[in-house]
Design a protein around this motif. Structure first.
Motif, short mmCIF file in Angstrom:
data_model
loop_
_atom_site.label_atom_id
_atom_site.label_comp_id
_atom_site.label_asym_id
_atom_site.label_seq_id
_atom_site.Cartn_x
_atom_site.Cartn_y
_atom_site.Cartn_z
N LYS A 171 0.79 -1.22 -0.11
CA LYS A 171 0.02 0.02 0.02
C LYS A 171 0.86 1.36 -0.05
O LYS A 171 0.55 2.22 -0.52
CB LYS A 171 -0.93 0.01 0.99
CG LYS A 171 -1.68 1.15 1.41
CD LYS A 171 -2.61 1.13 2.85
CE LYS A 171 -3.42 2.48 2.63
NZ LYS A 171 -4.33 2.39 3.97
N TYR A 172 1.90 1.32 0.80
CA TYR A 172 2.56 2.57 1.16
C TYR A 172 3.98 2.64 0.17
O TYR A 172 4.65 3.57 0.20
CB TYR A 172 3.10 2.73 2.48
CG TYR A 172 1.94 2.89 3.35
CD1 TYR A 172 1.27 4.10 3.40
CD2 TYR A 172 1.29 1.76 3.96
CE1 TYR A 172 0.08 4.16 4.25
CE2 TYR A 172 0.34 2.13 5.02
CZ TYR A 172 -0.50 3.44 4.97
OH TYR A 172 -1.57 3.43 5.59
N ASN A 173 4.23 1.69 -0.66
CA ASN A 173 5.60 1.77 -1.42
C ASN A 173 5.06 2.59 -3.04
O ASN A 173 5.26 1.77 -3.93
CB ASN A 173 6.08 0.49 -1.84
CG ASN A 173 7.14 0.18 -0.70
OD1 ASN A 173 8.27 0.62 -0.74
ND2 ASN A 173 6.73 -0.45 0.40
N ASN A 174 4.64 3.73 -2.93
CA ASN A 174 4.11 4.37 -4.04
C ASN A 174 5.44 4.88 -4.91
O ASN A 174 5.09 5.11 -5.99
CB ASN A 174 3.20 5.42 -3.73
CG ASN A 174 2.05 5.09 -3.14
OD1 ASN A 174 1.57 3.95 -3.28
ND2 ASN A 174 1.60 5.91 -2.12
N LYS A 175 6.32 5.24 -4.12
CA LYS A 175 7.56 5.76 -4.89
C LYS A 175 8.54 4.77 -5.63
O LYS A 175 9.14 5.16 -6.25
CB LYS A 175 8.34 6.28 -3.93
CG LYS A 175 7.69 7.77 -3.11
CD LYS A 175 8.76 8.25 -2.04
CE LYS A 175 7.94 9.41 -1.46
NZ LYS A 175 8.77 9.95 -0.37
N ASN A 177 8.56 1.58 -8.10
CA ASN A 177 7.79 0.94 -9.12
C ASN A 177 7.44 -0.53 -9.22
O ASN A 177 8.15 -0.82 -9.36
CB ASN A 177 7.95 1.28 -10.48
CG ASN A 177 7.01 0.96 -11.66
OD1 ASN A 177 5.87 0.43 -11.43
ND2 ASN A 177 7.74 0.78 -12.85
N ASN A 303 9.64 2.95 3.15
CA ASN A 303 8.55 3.42 2.60
C ASN A 303 7.23 2.86 3.14
O ASN A 303 6.04 3.52 3.17
CB ASN A 303 8.53 3.11 1.12
CG ASN A 303 9.43 3.81 0.17
OD1 ASN A 303 9.60 5.09 0.56
ND2 ASN A 303 10.26 3.40 -0.67
#
Length: 403
Positions: A171-175, A177, A303
């Motif tokens: 969920k939180y590893n948006n940075k 890819n 992250n």
């Protein structure tokens, strides 16, 4: 398998949280005598998909192996042609030899690649359809593992804990890819061996021994999962399979060359055999991949709001465990997946603590930014695992499980 040092370490951690020692120290003496009365058994390492070996012959490594074999052939023809053939044919043979020699660096340039996230230069020797076949073989391997091992059901709190960590990481590893589907994690009931495998088909298998080792600590388990996810993210299985096929072919050439040198006088064969052994370079490359997964795993943790310092804590804990407690065979090169293995193909535990500590200053910034951006609003796993801790205490003393 977990030996006496690991069991003592785990038991102390569990007892300190769940049991109260009386003033006379009777319980402490009882536990010490128990380890003497109930010695540990020797458990063999779990086999790694023996029935489904990757039967893929990569095209580019095959060319790299085959082309050098044509060089002596063209040279022989060129020498013979200098006396028997016409100048036109000799010129064609010369061009053919030159083209053959140029093909090898051309192939390497064609396969050059930049690893995502870390920007490491590498060679990817598998074509896309070959990677697809590799994934199919990995799926076969996973099916064999599921058919031969006892899998913890999804409604078990241990599986819920693992999937809770995975959901939070995802969920939180948006940075970062994540260019692959969300991994499926299978928790294998095996309390005697530390084993974790990441497959190119986006599957991770983990033994329950990891949960016991870290005393069900969510942050430490996040370090384990982040490392395995990093292997999949960087496509290490595909990269290593192509290289391993090439280096194994070079090893065959090396053996042939060394056998020839043994017939020649005045040559120090031992020195030559040491510096041109291809598998040595393959092991070094495996260590590079492991280091990359460790460092990227720290970033994945940060992250997701997990303190990356816990990755260091995990390997400090592993330093207290003998290398015989983890599987000692490397299975990178069969293409099925990446697993923990011997230190010949992995960095030493002390090295891992060192470079994870050096990298901490970089990932701590990411961690603090994540905490600030989300107002420290991260949900922890709330299910009570006290019964599992009690089960572990009984298992450590009597060698028996409640379930």
């Amino acid at each position: 398998m977990i030996l006496n040092s690991a069991r003592n370490l785990l038991l102390k951690s569990t007892l300190s949280k769940n049991l109260v020692l009386n003033q006379n120290g009777l319980l402490h003496k009882s536990i010490q005598s128990t380890f003497t009365r109930y010695p540990l058994k020797k458990y063999p390492s779990r086999s790694f998909c023996n029935d489904s070996q990757a039967a893929i012959v990569p095209l580019l490594p095959t060319l790299l192996f085959s082309i050098p074999l044509f060089v002596p052939y063209f040279l022989t023809l060129r020498i013979i042609a200098s006396k028997t053939l016409s100048p036109q044919i000799r010129t064609k043979l010369t061009y053919s030899l030159g083209s053959t020699l140029l093909t090898v660096p051309t192939i390497f340039l064609f396969t050059s690649d930049i690893a995502p996230n870390t920007y490491r230069k590498r060679f990817m020797l598998l074509w896309p359809w070959e990677e697809t076949k590799l994934i199919d073989k990995a799926n076969e391997c996973v099916e064999n593992v599921l058919g031969s091992e006892e899998i913890i059901p999804e409604n078990d709190n241990r599986s819920k804990l693992i999937n809770h960590i995975l959901d939070r990481i995802w969920k939180y590893n948006n940075k970062i890819n994540f260019n692959f589907k969300k991994p499926t994690i299978y928790l294998i009931k095996n309390d005697d061996m530390l084993d974790g495998v990441s497959y190119p088909c986006s599957v991770i298998t983990l033994t329950t021994s990891w949960l016991r080792l870290v005393d069900y600590d969510e942050d430490l388990l996040a370090a384990v999962l982040s490392h395995e996810i990093a292997h999949i993210l960087q496509n290490h299985a595909s990269e290593f399979y192509g290289l391993s096929f090439t280096f194994k072919a070079l090893t065959q050439l090396h053996d042939m060359f060394y056998d020839f040198l043994k017939l020649l006088p005045g040559i120090n064969k031992e020195n030559i055999n040491n510096w041109i052994r291809p598998l040595i370079y393959l092991q070094k490359h495996s260590q590079i991949l492991e280091k990359e997964a460790d460092l990227l795993g720290q970033e994945i943790m940060a992250n997701a709001g997990y303190d990356p310092a816990n990755a260091i804590k995990l390997w400090e804990l592993m330093c207290n465990i003998s290398s015989t407690q983890v599987p000692d065979e490397s299975h990178h090169d069969d293409g099925h997946g990446v697993r923990h293995s011997s230190e010949s193909s992995h960095p030493s535990k002390e090295q891992r603590v060192k470079y994870l500590t050096e990298n901490l200053i970089n990932v701590q910034k990411i961690y603090f930014n994540t905490i600030t951006d989300n107002n420290n609003n991260f949900k922890s796993f709330n299910y009570d695992l006290g019964l599992r801790r009690l089960e572990f205490t009984i298992w450590a003393i009597f060698g028996k499980n409640l379930t």
